[in-house]
Enzyme design. Structure first.
Site, mmCIF file in Angstrom:
data_model
loop_
_atom_site.group_PDB
_atom_site.id
_atom_site.type_symbol
_atom_site.label_atom_id
_atom_site.label_comp_id
_atom_site.label_asym_id
_atom_site.label_seq_id
_atom_site.Cartn_x
_atom_site.Cartn_y
_atom_site.Cartn_z
ATOM 1 C CE1 TYR A 154 -3.855 2.309 0.893
ATOM 2 C CE2 TYR A 154 -2.383 3.201 2.553
ATOM 3 C CZ TYR A 154 -3.545 3.285 1.812
ATOM 4 O OH TYR A 154 -4.393 4.352 2.006
ATOM 5 C CE LYS A 158 -3.516 5.000 -1.512
ATOM 6 N NZ LYS A 158 -4.561 5.623 -2.349
HETATM 7 P P1 NAP Z 1 -13.174 2.567 1.866
HETATM 8 O O1 NAP Z 1 -14.055 3.105 2.947
HETATM 9 O O2 NAP Z 1 -12.685 1.167 1.973
HETATM 10 O O3 NAP Z 1 -13.948 2.758 0.461
HETATM 11 C C1 NAP Z 1 -13.311 2.337 -0.708
HETATM 12 C C2 NAP Z 1 -14.092 2.794 -1.911
HETATM 13 O O4 NAP Z 1 -13.331 2.411 -3.077
HETATM 14 C C3 NAP Z 1 -15.433 2.109 -2.028
HETATM 15 O O5 NAP Z 1 -16.346 3.016 -2.621
HETATM 16 C C4 NAP Z 1 -15.149 0.950 -2.984
HETATM 17 O O6 NAP Z 1 -16.260 0.539 -3.768
HETATM 18 C C5 NAP Z 1 -14.128 1.601 -3.904
HETATM 19 N N1 NAP Z 1 -13.302 0.639 -4.607
HETATM 20 C C6 NAP Z 1 -12.420 -0.256 -4.094
HETATM 21 N N2 NAP Z 1 -11.849 -0.961 -5.079
HETATM 22 C C7 NAP Z 1 -12.364 -0.490 -6.232
HETATM 23 C C8 NAP Z 1 -12.187 -0.824 -7.593
HETATM 24 N N3 NAP Z 1 -11.328 -1.780 -7.972
HETATM 25 N N4 NAP Z 1 -12.883 -0.150 -8.532
HETATM 26 C C9 NAP Z 1 -13.759 0.824 -8.169
HETATM 27 N N5 NAP Z 1 -13.976 1.189 -6.896
HETATM 28 C C10 NAP Z 1 -13.296 0.523 -5.945
HETATM 29 O O7 NAP Z 1 -11.872 3.460 1.687
HETATM 30 P P2 NAP Z 1 -11.547 4.947 2.194
HETATM 31 O O8 NAP Z 1 -11.016 4.853 3.561
HETATM 32 O O9 NAP Z 1 -12.692 5.848 1.919
HETATM 33 O O10 NAP Z 1 -10.317 5.314 1.244
HETATM 34 C C11 NAP Z 1 -10.485 6.020 0.036
HETATM 35 C C12 NAP Z 1 -9.123 6.438 -0.482
HETATM 36 O O11 NAP Z 1 -8.461 7.218 0.509
HETATM 37 C C13 NAP Z 1 -8.193 5.262 -0.780
HETATM 38 O O12 NAP Z 1 -7.411 5.533 -1.913
HETATM 39 C C14 NAP Z 1 -7.298 5.198 0.449
HETATM 40 O O13 NAP Z 1 -6.065 4.635 0.159
HETATM 41 C C15 NAP Z 1 -7.195 6.663 0.788
HETATM 42 N N6 NAP Z 1 -6.858 6.928 2.197
HETATM 43 C C16 NAP Z 1 -7.621 6.419 3.208
HETATM 44 C C17 NAP Z 1 -7.257 6.684 4.521
HETATM 45 C C18 NAP Z 1 -8.036 6.152 5.691
HETATM 46 O O14 NAP Z 1 -7.514 6.198 6.825
HETATM 47 N N7 NAP Z 1 -9.250 5.677 5.531
HETATM 48 C C19 NAP Z 1 -6.120 7.455 4.783
HETATM 49 C C20 NAP Z 1 -5.385 7.966 3.737
HETATM 50 C C21 NAP Z 1 -5.766 7.696 2.430
HETATM 51 P P3 NAP Z 1 -17.263 -0.646 -3.254
HETATM 52 O O15 NAP Z 1 -18.052 -0.051 -2.143
HETATM 53 O O16 NAP Z 1 -18.116 -0.946 -4.437
HETATM 54 O O17 NAP Z 1 -16.365 -1.767 -2.807
#
Ligand code: NAP
Length: 246
Positions: A154, A158
């Site tokens: 991951y 990133k």
């Molecule tokens: P999340 O709650 O797990 O939601 C992930 C989203 O991505 C869902 O809408 C999922 O769709 C979609 N998704 C996953 N794989 C996909 C694919 N192959 N094609 C299309 N859509 C896909 O994640 P999040 O925490 O909101 O994170 C969103 C972004 O922010 C990510 O890039 C993550 O790396 C980044 N981020 C997160 C955090 C954190 O602490 N949460 C921190 C820094 C950065 P489905 O619902 O249909 O599965």
């Protein structure tokens, strides 16, 4: 204001992407809610955007699949025309200590987090470049800056977004369009729920603001980057991490 602009947010059925879709919808933009499998949740995001006075559609496509993203492009063009703002947000984790990480664990994360960014940017690059002040916004992470135990796959994806964003920024600049990264710290979403409680407590001790980010902490910054107020900012990393060092 983003009225009459079309914004595509990948991974917008849940979490940060959902928050970004709602925030951009409130500015009057047409919003495309991409997702992979959560049909009901994606439809609810569309309804919520509409309830707040915006326009939105769902666009189901696995961002890791080049052909599916191509079909999504056709659907978006038919409904709303060309895309002005692309937010590459979809991302996954498959966490393991490196000694236990298989080649498949590595490749799954590469395919979605980097492959997906390639596929979406490739299919919508010309739209963003030709848009009046188009915007490419890549959602990275503090983990790409610091590394993180158990996240070699991951963290690599990133960090990779930094080089990608800076390069695309150069290639978009002649038309006045921009590319930037937003690098959140730890945000209270389903993704964070996969982290064991004792690890979350350890992380919290490293955050000067002493709390995890809310989705709105991140979506507000994305709205600013998408707006005309950020016109002279490109190739940058905006850290939204509660003051963590990197
Ligand atoms: P999340 O709650 O797990 O939601 C992930 C989203 O991505 C869902 O809408 C999922 O769709 C979609 N998704 C996953 N794989 C996909 C694919 N192959 N094609 C299309 N859509 C896909 O994640 P999040 O925490 O909101 O994170 C969103 C972004 O922010 C990510 O890039 C993550 O790396 C980044 N981020 C997160 C955090 C954190 O602490 N949460 C921190 C820094 C950065 P489905 O619902 O249909 O599965």
């Amino acid at each position: 204001m983003l009225s009459e602009q079309t914004c595509l947010v990948t991974g917008a059925s849940r979490g940060i992407g959902r928050g970004i879709a709602l925030e951009l919808g409130e500015t009057g933009a047409n919003v495309v809610v991409n997702y992979r499998s959560s049909d009901e949740e994606a439809q609810e995001v569309v309804e919520e955007v509409e309830a707040r006075g915006g326009n939105a559609i769902t666009a189901k496509a696995d961002v890791a699949d080049y052909e599916e993203v191509g079909l999504m492009r056709e659907r978006v063009h038919d409904e709303f025309g060309e895309v002005d703002v692309l937010v590459n947000n979809a991302g996954i984790t498959v966490d393991k200590k490196f000694e236990h990480m298989s080649r498949e664990d590595w490749e799954r994360v590469m395919r979605v987090n980097l492959g997906g960014v390639f596929n979406c940017t490739k299919h919508f690059f010309e739209d963003v470049r030709q848009a009046h002040e188009g915007r490419l916004i890549n959602i990275s992470s503090v983990v790409g800056q610091q590394g993180n135990y158990g996240q070699a796959n991951y963290a690599t994806t990133k960090s990779g977004l930094f080089g990608f964003t800076r390069t695309i920024a150069l290639e978009l600049a002649s038309e006045g369009s921009t590319a930037n990264c937003v690098a959140p710290g730890f945000v209270a979403t389903d993704m964070l729920e996969t982290v064991p409680e004792r690890v979350k407590e350890k992380i919290l001790r490293r955050i000067p603001l002493d709390r995890f980010a809310t989705v709105e902490d991140v979506s507000g910054i994305v709205r600013f980057v998408a707006s005309e107020e950020s016109s002279y900012m490109t190739g940058q990393i905006l850290a939204v991490n509660g003051g963590m060092e990197w």
